[in-house]
Design a protein around this motif. Sequence first.
Motif, PDB file in Angstrom:
ATOM      1  N   MET A  51      -4.527   6.826  -6.576  1.00 38.05           N
ATOM      2  CA  MET A  51      -3.105   6.465  -6.592  1.00 38.05           C
ATOM      3  C   MET A  51      -2.649   6.008  -5.205  1.00 38.05           C
ATOM      4  O   MET A  51      -3.032   6.592  -4.204  1.00 38.05           O
ATOM      5  CB  MET A  51      -2.284   7.675  -7.035  1.00 38.05           C
ATOM      6  N   THR A  52      -1.855   4.937  -5.164  1.00 38.72           N
ATOM      7  CA  THR A  52      -1.330   4.442  -3.890  1.00 38.72           C
ATOM      8  C   THR A  52       0.194   4.475  -3.933  1.00 38.72           C
ATOM      9  O   THR A  52       0.794   4.669  -4.993  1.00 38.72           O
ATOM     10  CB  THR A  52      -1.793   3.000  -3.626  1.00 38.72           C
ATOM     11  N   GLN A  53       0.787   4.255  -2.751  1.00 35.69           N
ATOM     12  CA  GLN A  53       2.254   4.257  -2.675  1.00 35.69           C
ATOM     13  C   GLN A  53       2.760   2.865  -2.343  1.00 35.69           C
ATOM     14  O   GLN A  53       2.152   2.145  -1.549  1.00 35.69           O
ATOM     15  CB  GLN A  53       2.716   5.234  -1.596  1.00 35.69           C
ATOM     16  N   LEU A  54       3.882   2.516  -2.956  1.00 38.74           N
ATOM     17  CA  LEU A  54       4.533   1.244  -2.685  1.00 38.74           C
ATOM     18  C   LEU A  54       5.862   1.515  -1.999  1.00 38.74           C
ATOM     19  O   LEU A  54       6.689   2.269  -2.522  1.00 38.74           O
ATOM     20  CB  LEU A  54       4.801   0.497  -4.004  1.00 38.74           C
ATOM     21  N   PHE A  72       2.156 -12.692  -2.651  1.00 42.23           N
ATOM     22  CA  PHE A  72       1.183 -12.340  -3.679  1.00 42.23           C
ATOM     23  C   PHE A  72       1.881 -12.245  -5.029  1.00 42.23           C
ATOM     24  O   PHE A  72       3.116 -12.224  -5.099  1.00 42.23           O
ATOM     25  CB  PHE A  72       0.489 -11.014  -3.336  1.00 42.23           C
ATOM     26  N   LEU A  73       1.064 -12.210  -6.092  1.00 39.85           N
ATOM     27  CA  LEU A  73       1.606 -12.083  -7.433  1.00 39.85           C
ATOM     28  C   LEU A  73       1.564 -10.613  -7.841  1.00 39.85           C
ATOM     29  O   LEU A  73       0.491 -10.005  -7.922  1.00 39.85           O
ATOM     30  CB  LEU A  73       0.800 -12.945  -8.404  1.00 39.85           C
ATOM     31  N   ALA A  74       2.746 -10.046  -8.116  1.00 40.99           N
ATOM     32  CA  ALA A  74       2.838  -8.602  -8.381  1.00 40.99           C
ATOM     33  C   ALA A  74       2.030  -8.204  -9.610  1.00 40.99           C
ATOM     34  O   ALA A  74       1.449  -7.116  -9.655  1.00 40.99           O
ATOM     35  CB  ALA A  74       4.305  -8.199  -8.548  1.00 40.99           C
ATOM     36  N   CYS A  75       1.959  -9.094 -10.614  1.00 43.14           N
ATOM     37  CA  CYS A  75       1.272  -8.714 -11.848  1.00 43.14           C
ATOM     38  C   CYS A  75      -0.242  -8.687 -11.666  1.00 43.14           C
ATOM     39  O   CYS A  75      -0.958  -8.077 -12.465  1.00 43.14           O
ATOM     40  CB  CYS A  75       1.653  -9.665 -12.984  1.00 43.14           C
ATOM     41  N   ALA A  76      -0.736  -9.379 -10.626  1.00 44.12           N
ATOM     42  CA  ALA A  76      -2.184  -9.448 -10.418  1.00 44.12           C
ATOM     43  C   ALA A  76      -2.621  -8.596  -9.233  1.00 44.12           C
ATOM     44  O   ALA A  76      -3.751  -8.671  -8.775  1.00 44.12           O
ATOM     45  CB  ALA A  76      -2.606 -10.898 -10.199  1.00 44.12           C
ATOM     46  N   CYS A  77      -1.684  -7.785  -8.717  1.00 49.69           N
ATOM     47  CA  CYS A  77      -1.960  -7.017  -7.498  1.00 49.69           C
ATOM     48  C   CYS A  77      -2.222  -5.561  -7.826  1.00 49.69           C
ATOM     49  O   CYS A  77      -1.324  -4.826  -8.251  1.00 49.69           O
ATOM     50  CB  CYS A  77      -0.776  -7.129  -6.539  1.00 49.69           C
ATOM     51  N   HIS A  78      -3.456  -5.130  -7.651  1.00 55.22           N
ATOM     52  CA  HIS A  78      -3.833  -3.729  -7.823  1.00 55.22           C
ATOM     53  C   HIS A  78      -4.147  -3.179  -6.437  1.00 55.22           C
ATOM     54  O   HIS A  78      -5.235  -3.434  -5.909  1.00 55.22           O
ATOM     55  CB  HIS A  78      -5.032  -3.617  -8.776  1.00 55.22           C
ATOM     56  N   PRO A  79      -3.193  -2.469  -5.838  1.00 57.83           N
ATOM     57  CA  PRO A  79      -3.330  -2.095  -4.423  1.00 57.83           C
ATOM     58  C   PRO A  79      -4.551  -1.199  -4.186  1.00 57.83           C
ATOM     59  O   PRO A  79      -4.862  -0.346  -5.010  1.00 57.83           O
ATOM     60  CB  PRO A  79      -2.048  -1.310  -4.134  1.00 57.83           C
ATOM     61  N   SER A  94      -0.752  -2.389 -11.955  1.00 56.54           N
ATOM     62  CA  SER A  94      -0.365  -3.481 -11.059  1.00 56.54           C
ATOM     63  C   SER A  94       0.938  -3.111 -10.357  1.00 56.54           C
ATOM     64  O   SER A  94       1.686  -2.233 -10.816  1.00 56.54           O
ATOM     65  CB  SER A  94      -0.169  -4.772 -11.840  1.00 56.54           C
ATOM     66  N   VAL A  95       1.226  -3.802  -9.251  1.00 51.51           N
ATOM     67  CA  VAL A  95       2.484  -3.590  -8.531  1.00 51.51           C
ATOM     68  C   VAL A  95       3.654  -3.864  -9.469  1.00 51.51           C
ATOM     69  O   VAL A  95       4.654  -3.131  -9.483  1.00 51.51           O
ATOM     70  CB  VAL A  95       2.544  -4.488  -7.275  1.00 51.51           C
TER      71      VAL A  95
END
Lengths: 322, 122
Positions: free
Chosen positions: A1-4, A69-76, A18-19
């Motif tokens: 898990m990451t933080q935004l 970047f594209l939020a839907c394609a961004c897996h941090p 995704s973001v």
Amino acid sequence: MTQLHFNEATYQCEAGESVLDALTRQGVAVPYSCRSGVCQSCMMQSADANVPGAAQHGLKSTLQAQNYFLACACHPVEDMTVCLADSSDKLLQATVSAIRPLNNEIMCVGLDCPSLQDYRAGQFINLYRDAGFSRSYSLASVPSDSYLRLHVRRLPDGRMSNWIHDELKIGDNLYISAPLGSCFYLPGAEEQALLLIGTGSGLAPLMGILRDALNRQHAGEIHLYHGSRDTAGLYLVEELRELAAHYSNFHYTPCVSGGTATTGCQTGRAVDIALAEHPDLTGWRVFLCGNPNMVKSARKKAYLARAAMNDIYADAFVAAVN
Amino acid sequence: MSNELFQKLGGEAAVNAAVDVFYRRVLSDDRISDFFDDVDMERQAAKQKAFLTMAFGGPVHYTGADMRKGHAHLVARGLNDSHFDAVVDNLVAALQELNVPAELIAEVGAVCETTRNDVLGK
């Protein structure tokens, strides 16, 4: 898990999420459409360069360079600090260090802004006369110049432009935004031919882009077409002719659309003359700046002349409503 | 709407090859170019790519409701079957220009057809 980190709040992004999904799940409104990394509706910007490559797939190189970047394609893969595209609102103090007319209607304004060292020639800033009153101007300078340069055209009822022309003086302090926009030169593809078309003070960003490309030893041909209604509207003609004489790969064509052209000028619209001389733009990089109708029609014409969409950079000067 | 069709056509590389040929045709077609004239061309090109990916049976996830919402403003301006047909004509012509086999073009046409009622708000 990451933080935004978004808008001074922190949101959890689950593994595999995704973001876009993480933010919308937690009630943040992010525009989106295809959710498949294609339509670019959900474009966001990261504060750091830690964007996974897959999240920038298909974006223009100038946008990639600014961590869009594209939020839907961004897996941090690590924590990210993100914002919606173009929501930067940090203001910088600047001092007027030079002011001189370039022709009857365009003033060159020099600004000393120590906190702004890093920008891309051809980007624009918002200039603030006071807190609620700003206008956008392109940067005609390159970062190695001693001060920022703007070309301000006097508009008939322009509250900002008339104030700049009539009252602004050396030593005055004002505020500007951080640089914005993605119409600028990026190194790489040094052999690529460049086509620069501008009308009126649309020459400002093109001057920055041109000087940046020449400074970085761009090897491909560079063609600049600057259009105006009459010869009085052209400016920096001698400087540009000197650059053309000095750099064998740079070609400058001033164009006058109404009345008669003087020696060394072409008669007609800049975009028409440029495309008549270069009907096939396969593989070219194209920069279009100035009048919005010109930019819109030139973008379509350049694309139909086989320039790739991602190789067309445009900056339309939309007049503000007073 | 099979992933198999997407693979047979050549996947994302095929979409990239087709999108410019297709979109240049659309912009040059007087029957429909007005519908594409008001919009930001760059966003529009990205949307054309999403549309082609879908028409090729590839991985985009538009729902019928997305299609209705996305085209409602165009239906209000008079978008009808003749315009839908013109877009499909241009797609077929683009794929022919790229030497895509006729049976695959027919499959792409069939995928497009499944969106007609949603696009036209019927």
